[in-house]
Design an enzyme around this catalytic site. Structure first.
Site, PDB file in Angstrom:
ATOM      1  N   VAL A   1      48.788  42.636  40.137  1.00  0.00           N
ATOM      2  CA  VAL A   1      47.882  42.670  38.993  1.00  0.00           C
ATOM      3  C   VAL A   1      46.741  41.696  39.276  1.00  0.00           C
ATOM      4  O   VAL A   1      46.981  40.532  39.628  1.00  0.00           O
ATOM      5  CB  VAL A   1      48.635  42.234  37.712  1.00  0.00           C
ATOM      6  CG1 VAL A   1      47.717  42.228  36.513  1.00  0.00           C
ATOM      7  CG2 VAL A   1      49.841  43.146  37.473  1.00  0.00           C
ATOM      8  N   CYS A   2      45.506  42.163  39.147  1.00  0.00           N
ATOM      9  CA  CYS A   2      44.345  41.302  39.439  1.00  0.00           C
ATOM     10  C   CYS A   2      44.294  40.119  38.477  1.00  0.00           C
ATOM     11  O   CYS A   2      44.326  40.292  37.255  1.00  0.00           O
ATOM     12  CB  CYS A   2      43.060  42.093  39.323  1.00  0.00           C
ATOM     13  SG  CYS A   2      41.600  41.028  39.354  1.00  0.00           S
ATOM     14  N   VAL A   3      44.170  38.924  39.032  1.00  0.00           N
ATOM     15  CA  VAL A   3      44.220  37.718  38.203  1.00  0.00           C
ATOM     16  C   VAL A   3      43.022  37.624  37.260  1.00  0.00           C
ATOM     17  O   VAL A   3      43.183  37.307  36.068  1.00  0.00           O
ATOM     18  CB  VAL A   3      44.351  36.446  39.072  1.00  0.00           C
ATOM     19  CG1 VAL A   3      43.198  36.281  40.044  1.00  0.00           C
ATOM     20  CG2 VAL A   3      44.470  35.210  38.191  1.00  0.00           C
TER      21      VAL A   3
ATOM     22  N   ALA B   1      43.394  40.167  34.585  1.00  0.00           N
ATOM     23  CA  ALA B   1      44.536  39.804  33.743  1.00  0.00           C
ATOM     24  C   ALA B   1      44.183  38.676  32.779  1.00  0.00           C
ATOM     25  O   ALA B   1      44.541  38.701  31.604  1.00  0.00           O
ATOM     26  CB  ALA B   1      45.728  39.404  34.612  1.00  0.00           C
TER      27      ALA B   1
END
Lengths: 130, 135
Positions: free
Chosen positions: A77-79, A82
């Site tokens: 999941v892209c930080v 997110a």
């Protein structure tokens, strides 16, 4: 064939995650390799364990988690995406002073470099979204 | 990573109605560190992303358009703009930002980053890519 999968849309609102799931499952069952599944934009919403759909509907988050468990899938999941959308793990909660987490343990939060690396390492990048 | 791939970032949407344009740019900036053969393409409403004179004060969003001017410093120097997409919207290249890059091999000569291409030429360029990120 070695695939990288990018999912750009949230669950239920949009079919992208469903289609990506069916593609990924079919590819793995046929013996292909999936290097990584990367969740970007509203796609990060596919990773919250707090998702509670009606009982007669599919649970998109758990379905991904089960597939990941079975095939040892790397689901990232892209930080940055997110953080904007309130998807939080222990590390992010600590760094940003948040009082809760919501990520499903089958997913991990990491940077966009993971997407670029997946595109480099795989023979095909498939983007699911509008 | 020794292999160099041809990466194209395909930008199809207007800049502020959705977050795709801004988050696409974030991938471009991170991706630049991987030293691939990178180009950007602007088609459909995506051409609005590089319009000059953007002012977001009234919509309360961050104006990220200055970031496009910095792409040259990240060695992102090929920005394809589809001619038909401009024409269909009553725009010309003069409506776009004057995006430049400095060519290290020619004594830092300033060169245009924007490459105006026809739909057919862009289609050809797309077919030559190893990776197309679609935003």
């Amino acid at each position: 064939m070695k695939f990288a999968i990018q999912i750009n849309e949230g669950p239920y609102q949009h079919q992208a995650s469903d289609t990506a799931y069916f593609f990924t499952k079919a590819a793995l069952e046929k013996g292909h390799e999936v290097f990584r599944v990367f969740f970007y934009h509203d796609g990060v919403g596919n990773s919250t364990r707090l998702t509670t759909p009606p009982q007669d509907d599919r649970n998109i988050v758990n379905r991904w988690a089960e597939l990941a468990e079975q095939y040892k899938l790397d689901m990232v999941v892209c930080v940055a995406a997110a953080q904007r959308r309130g998807i939080v793990d222990n590390g992010e909660a600590g760094r940003n002073g948040k009082d809760a987490t919501n990520i499903h343990p089958a997913f991990r939060i990491s940077g966009l470099g993971q997407l670029v690396e997946a595109a480099i390492q795989s023979e095909r990048l498939l983007v699911f979204g509008d | 990573m020794s292999e160099i791939k041809k990466f194209m970032y395909l930008n199809r949407r207007a800049p502020y109605g959705t977050i795709y344009a801004w988050e696409s740019l974030e991938v471009v900036l991170i991706g630049a560190a991987f030293e691939q053969d990178v180009s950007l393409a602007f088609v459909d409403d995506g051409v609005y992303q590089i319009m000059k004179g953007q002012d977001t004060a009234e919509v309360g969003m961050k104006n990220f358009s200055p970031t496009y001017s910095a792409l040259g410093d990240y060695e992102v120097t090929k920005l394809y703009v589809e001619k038909e997409s401009l024409e269909e919207r009553g725009l010309t290249i003069d409506d776009l930002m004057d995006l430049k890059w400095e060519d290290e091999d020619e004594d830092w000569a300033e060169k245009d980053s924007i490459i105006l291409v026809s739909r057919e030429e862009l289609s050809q360029a797309m077919s030559e890519q190893d990776v197309v990120f679609s935003f």
